[in-house]
Design a protein around this motif. Structure first.
Motif, PDB file in Angstrom:
ATOM      1  N   LYS A 181      29.931  25.962  43.484  1.00 16.85           N
ATOM      2  CA  LYS A 181      29.739  27.481  42.856  1.00 16.85           C
ATOM      3  C   LYS A 181      29.611  28.393  43.927  1.00 16.85           C
ATOM      4  N   SER A 182      29.960  29.630  43.656  1.00 14.65           N
ATOM      5  CA  SER A 182      30.084  30.704  44.578  1.00 14.65           C
ATOM      6  C   SER A 182      29.592  32.044  44.210  1.00 14.65           C
ATOM      7  N   VAL A 183      29.090  32.754  45.027  1.00 13.90           N
ATOM      8  CA  VAL A 183      28.588  34.182  44.428  1.00 13.90           C
ATOM      9  C   VAL A 183      29.385  35.069  45.622  1.00 13.90           C
ATOM     10  N   VAL A 184      30.131  36.161  44.821  1.00 22.25           N
ATOM     11  CA  VAL A 184      30.664  37.220  45.646  1.00 22.25           C
ATOM     12  C   VAL A 184      29.794  38.508  45.706  1.00 22.25           C
ATOM     13  N   PHE A 185      29.407  38.809  46.592  1.00 17.42           N
ATOM     14  CA  PHE A 185      28.562  40.232  46.654  1.00 17.42           C
ATOM     15  C   PHE A 185      29.427  41.427  47.038  1.00 17.42           C
ATOM     16  N   SER A 186      29.293  42.525  46.239  1.00 19.38           N
ATOM     17  CA  SER A 186      30.185  43.762  46.695  1.00 19.38           C
ATOM     18  C   SER A 186      29.147  44.727  46.063  1.00 19.38           C
ATOM     19  N   GLN A 187      28.985  45.896  46.821  1.00 17.97           N
ATOM     20  CA  GLN A 187      28.137  47.167  46.765  1.00 17.97           C
ATOM     21  C   GLN A 187      29.180  48.127  45.722  1.00 17.97           C
ATOM     22  N   PHE A 188      30.441  47.868  45.356  1.00 15.25           N
ATOM     23  CA  PHE A 188      31.092  48.862  44.469  1.00 15.25           C
ATOM     24  C   PHE A 188      31.206  47.993  43.156  1.00 15.25           C
ATOM     25  N   ARG A 189      30.839  48.580  42.288  1.00 15.31           N
ATOM     26  CA  ARG A 189      30.943  47.861  40.937  1.00 15.31           C
ATOM     27  C   ARG A 189      32.496  47.828  40.695  1.00 15.31           C
ATOM     28  N   LYS A 190      33.081  48.742  40.847  1.00 13.38           N
ATOM     29  CA  LYS A 190      34.603  48.928  40.492  1.00 13.38           C
ATOM     30  C   LYS A 190      35.421  47.836  41.191  1.00 13.38           C
ATOM     31  N   MET A 191      34.670  47.476  42.313  1.00 13.31           N
ATOM     32  CA  MET A 191      35.482  46.299  42.915  1.00 13.31           C
ATOM     33  C   MET A 191      35.311  44.923  42.245  1.00 13.31           C
ATOM     34  N   LEU A 192      34.133  44.691  41.706  1.00 14.47           N
ATOM     35  CA  LEU A 192      33.729  43.733  41.048  1.00 14.47           C
ATOM     36  C   LEU A 192      34.598  43.450  39.672  1.00 14.47           C
ATOM     37  N   LEU A 193      34.986  44.527  39.098  1.00 13.45           N
ATOM     38  CA  LEU A 193      35.919  44.662  37.776  1.00 13.45           C
ATOM     39  C   LEU A 193      37.301  44.358  38.263  1.00 13.45           C
ATOM     40  N   LEU A 194      37.460  45.048  39.421  1.00 12.51           N
ATOM     41  CA  LEU A 194      38.966  44.734  39.828  1.00 12.51           C
ATOM     42  C   LEU A 194      39.386  43.217  40.278  1.00 12.51           C
ATOM     43  N   LEU A 195      38.178  42.296  40.534  1.00 13.69           N
ATOM     44  CA  LEU A 195      38.540  41.101  40.949  1.00 13.69           C
ATOM     45  C   LEU A 195      38.515  40.059  39.825  1.00 13.69           C
ATOM     46  N   GLU A 196      37.913  40.458  38.787  1.00 17.53           N
ATOM     47  CA  GLU A 196      37.830  39.748  37.511  1.00 17.53           C
ATOM     48  C   GLU A 196      39.198  38.990  37.072  1.00 17.53           C
ATOM     49  N   GLU A 197      40.302  40.029  36.880  1.00 15.81           N
ATOM     50  CA  GLU A 197      41.515  39.375  36.487  1.00 15.81           C
ATOM     51  C   GLU A 197      42.273  38.518  37.432  1.00 15.81           C
ATOM     52  N   PRO A 198      42.408  38.943  38.688  1.00 15.46           N
ATOM     53  CA  PRO A 198      43.227  37.928  39.431  1.00 15.46           C
ATOM     54  C   PRO A 198      42.361  36.448  39.679  1.00 15.46           C
TER      55      PRO A 198
END
Length: 860
Positions: free
Chosen positions: A706-723
């Protein structure tokens, strides 16, 4: 628009860089000279001055008798009087526009009972480039400014001047600090291990937790004089301030519990609450434990248990449990005596940490042995008597901010047995509303709990001292004079003084001390090469940035355009993450020279609003230094809370606090509404960035954990969901838009270990970086570097903490040959300061607007 959750504060509030913070903390501030004026109206106030005593100066723009009023406080916070009108008329406008900072010192012992006025030296500090302007304004206003080239300058009582001459008749400041340090040193290594009541705390504490419990209990029951106080001839004297009183000052029953993150501070604090409720005890002057209940057990260093005190043994009553009349000696001046005394503990935390306290209570304590009330949500009680029925009242910083001025709030009607600020570094800006709210709380014992007491600079500690009521360092003037100014100007004395202060009120242990056996943690930096398209865009925008900021440097307007510099740097950082986060033209974000044009420039306002939508927490209000609420943008392209800027415009000469250009309420523009997830990004048609591709490859290599990906940009989290979904990963998202209930559910779902359970948590760095437990994961990805290394360390330690069974791997993803590499260098400077405050190694580094300029290869 970004979701500004109550958890999310901004790390741009570095006191050395933000022009809206006190000049007193600026490394560019030096003493211009001093004027001698009078404190008047002393017959109307109770505050008294001992002589050679520094006084606090507070602007009162709402004073109905004089809009230039400057009130004078003594070191105990009691009002002495006001600066005489003529002097205030000259100095107040300069203070209001932050051109100067003023310190007041009474030079000699005044008459014992001054009837009308007291002379005071007002020492004026400013940036070097403002010296001539300041001198002209003060002299032109009819005041006599005594500067360094005047013989009478040697009469100054300022520490800046006194350091240059030998005063053999009076102990120097550093001799006093050295004496206090020696006394503290004698107690080093005397931590006594203490067992919590076994029928309340069900879990076995680690040895360091037992020592921590002993330290906490000892501090709470101390009868010692506070540091820097001495008893002389029947009176009590603060040797730093020369303040004298016939009343014995209250001990500092509390402090800073600064154990490293993940070492079990919450369980130790629950043990403190349980011990205090079920095991009445005290500590005598020899630092040995006198146990007063058969439920209490003390352990010495050899592991032998002290005998329990049985029936017939003399018991010392814990006097703090007795009913007593509340007065100013207990609560500070002006506190109402109608407070309801309570044996409850008030715990203040962030929204994300509420579930942690609840879980820890259920996991580690016997059912119903400690009763908890959640003071949050619309249905919270307004009945003081109801709250008094509980042992723990759990609330958030945001609730306290909302209720700060509400007389009906039960929180403000009580004198709590103890107040615990969890994630206490969140009050690092003393001017922020939540900091003022917690400082005004009434409690017998006060604790700041944080693994990172210093996040940006030493100035972060001032608000902690103010909350703890550690006189005289809770007085901003004294803090700046004795600690902050020497530090930021590179004087080693400042660091030594800071270290002494921390040793007197804090306990800090780190994982490096091997206090507990945790699986190993490795931190690796994974460098990513930008694609040719990304590199071309980055290089072009960096060149544009250099031209824009270079012009500000040449014009001497870097500070005035501070927010624009920040927005430019933000854009460069976003390109490193994903070009979809930003427009392709930095110059389009730069306001034109003619401010009037901006009000008729909807395109610029739209771009500024778009910038706010993209980032979760990169901006804060320059007035309260907190994430903006009910955000507005001015015609001069500056961002504020609506309430903050309207209040400021009413109290000043209707000008922008950032650029000083004329401004009225009609020149304020409302921010955009919150966009939905689908509206803010269309990830299905988005081509992955170089960083996203690198992340996906790394995740595939570690697919079985299990992994956690931290980003300070919420939009980046959304962009990562699909791929990630397309690659077969089941993901969860944790960000500032989620309610407390939803956050708790996400964390619970992430800890499920079934084959089809989620394996990747996409987490906001700020909303998920503190308090929560993510030990289900063993790999952490930091998608971009953050200004503040403490924020990153907090995120790492959500995974590497007590309860982790696997080796932990941290991967920092950095775009090579970009601003991100320079951010890493800035992080190292801040780490050195944080280490130096505790371990007496390292030094304070100057940090100012130049740091930001150097991030884009410029210098000032």
């Amino acid at each position: 628009m970004a979701s500004f959750d109550e958890d999310e504060t901004n790390d741009y509030e570095d006191s050395q860089t933000d022009p809206q913070l006190s000049l007193a903390s600026s490394s560019e501030t030096y003493m211009v000279g001093f004027v001698i004026v009078n404190i008047v109206g002393v017959q109307y106030y109770s505050g008294r001055i001992s002589g050679r005593e520094m006084v606090g100066l507070v602007r009162e723009p709402l004073n109905v008798y004089d809009e230039n009023a400057i009130k004078v406080l003594n070191t105990r916070g009691a009002q002495v009087g006001h600066i005489e009108r003529g002097a205030a008329k000259v100095l107040a406008p300069l203070i209001d526009i932050q051109l100067i900072f003023v310190e007041g010192i009474v030079p000699n012992s005044p008459n014992k009972n001054p009837k009308f006025k007291i002379p005071v030296q007002l020492h004026v500090f400013a940036r070097i480039e403002a010296f001539e302007t300041v001198k002209s304004a003060i002299i032109g206003g009819g005041l006599q400014l005594i500067c360094g080239n005047v013989p009478s300058f040697a009469l100054s009582e300022s520490e800046v001047v006194k350091d240059r001459r030998n005063c053999k008749d009076v102990k120097s400041i550093d001799e006093i600090f050295k004496f206090v340090d020696e006394n503290v040193g004698k107690k080093v290594g005397l931590l006594v291990k203490l067992e919590p009541p076994k029928d309340v705390i069900l879990s076995e504490l680690f040895e360091h937790q037992k020592e921590g419990l002993g330290w906490l209990v000892g501090r709470e029951n101390s009868e010692e004089l506070p540091p820097f106080w001495e008893e002389k001839d029947g009176a009590f004297v603060n040797v730093l301030t020369n303040f004298q009183t016939n009343s014995r000052p209250e001990p500092i029953r509390g402090g800073i519990f600064a154990d490293d993150m993940g070492l079990g501070k919450t369980l130790t604090l629950l043990s403190l609450i349980a011990f205090d409720k079920y095991c009445c005890m005290d500590i005598d002057k020899s630092n040995e434990m006198n146990v007063l209940s058969d439920k209490a057990v003390v352990i010495d260093d050899s592991g032998k248990k002290y005998k329990r005190v049985g029936k017939g043994k003399k018991a010392i009553t814990n006097t703090s449990r007795k009913k007593r009349k509340l007065g100013s000696s207990d609560l500070g001046s002006g506190v109402s005596e109608n407070l309801q005394e309570s044996n409850a503990t008030l715990v203040v935390c962030t929204l994300s940490v509420i579930s942690v306290w609840v879980d820890q209570l259920f996991e580690h304590t016997r059912l119903n042995s400690l009763k908890l009330y959640l003071y949050h949500g619309k249905e919270r009680t307004h009945d003081v008597d109801e709250l008094k029925n509980y042992d723990i009242v759990l609330t958030t910083y945001n609730i306290l901010s909302i209720e700060e001025n509400r007389s009906a709030s039960p929180i403000n009607k009580m004198e709590w047995r103890r107040i615990i600020l969890d994630e206490g570094h969140l009050i690092k800006n003393a001017s922020a509303k939540q900091s003022c709210a917690v400082a005004s709380l009434n409690g017998k014992r006060r604790w700041v709990v944080t693994g990172t007491p210093i996040q940006n600079s030493s100035h972060d500690l001032f608000s902690l001292m103010a909350f703890l009521k550690f006189d005289p360092f809770s007085n901003k003037g004294y803090w700046n004079r004795l600690v902050q100014r020497p530090l930021v100007q590179g004087d080693k004395k400042g660091l030594v003084r800071l270290q002494v202060l921390m040793s007197t009120v804090s306990l800090r242990r780190t994982k490096e001390q091997n206090l507990i056996v945790l699986p190993s943690k490795s931190v690796e930096t994974h460098y990513v090469e930008l694609s040719q398209e990304e590199r071309d865009l980055y290089d072009r925008m960096e060149e544009e940035a250099k031209q824009v900021v270079g012009k500000y440097i040449n014009d001497g307007t870097v500070t005035r355009n501070y927010s624009t510099v920040l927005s430019i740097i933000l854009r460069l950082r976003q390109i490193c993450t994903d070009v979809a986060l930003c427009p392709h033209d930095i110059k389009s974000l730069v306001p034109p020279d003619n401010v009037q044009d901006v009000s008729n420039n909807p395109e610029l306002l739209t771009k500024l609003m778009s910038m706010l939508q993209d980032t979760e927490d990169d901006f804060d209000c320059p007035i309260c230094i907190s994430p903006p609420t009910n955000l507005v943008i001015t015609r001069c392209a500056h961002i504020f809370c609506r309430a903050c800027i309207i209040k400021t415009l009413k109290h000043t000469k209707s000008s922008c606090p950032m650029c000083r250009n004329p401004l009225s309420e009609s020149d304020l523009y409302s921010g955009p509404p919150q966009l939905s997830d689908s509206a803010s990004t269309s990830s299905s048609s988005h081509q992955s960035s170089s960083k996203a591709s690198a992340l996906l490859k790394l995740l595939v290599e570690n697919r079985n954990v299990k992994s956690v990906v931290f980003s300070q940009f919420r939009k980046m989290l959304l962009l990562l969901e699909e791929p990630l979904k397309a690659a077969g990963f089941k993901t969860l998202r944790l960000d500032g838009t989620l309610s407390a209930k939803k956050r708790a559910q996400v964390i619970q779902d992430f800890h499920i270990l079934e084959p089809d359970s989620p394996t990747v948590l996409l987490a906001s760095l700020k909303a998920s970086g503190t308090g929560i437990n993510l030990t289900a994961a063993s790999v952490v990805y930091l998608f971009e570097p953050w200004w503040n290394p403490a924020t990153e360390e907090q995120a790492m330690d959500r995974v590497h903490r007590i309860g982790q069974r696997k080796e932990v791997k941290i991967l920092r993803i950095i775009a090579r040959n970009t601003i991100e590499e320079k951010v890493l260098e800035l992080q190292e400077k801040k780490k050195q300061l944080a280490r130096g405050a505790f371990d007496r190694k390292g030094a304070e580094n100057k940090s100012n607007v130049g740091d930001l300029c150097r991030l884009i290869s410029l210098s000032v």
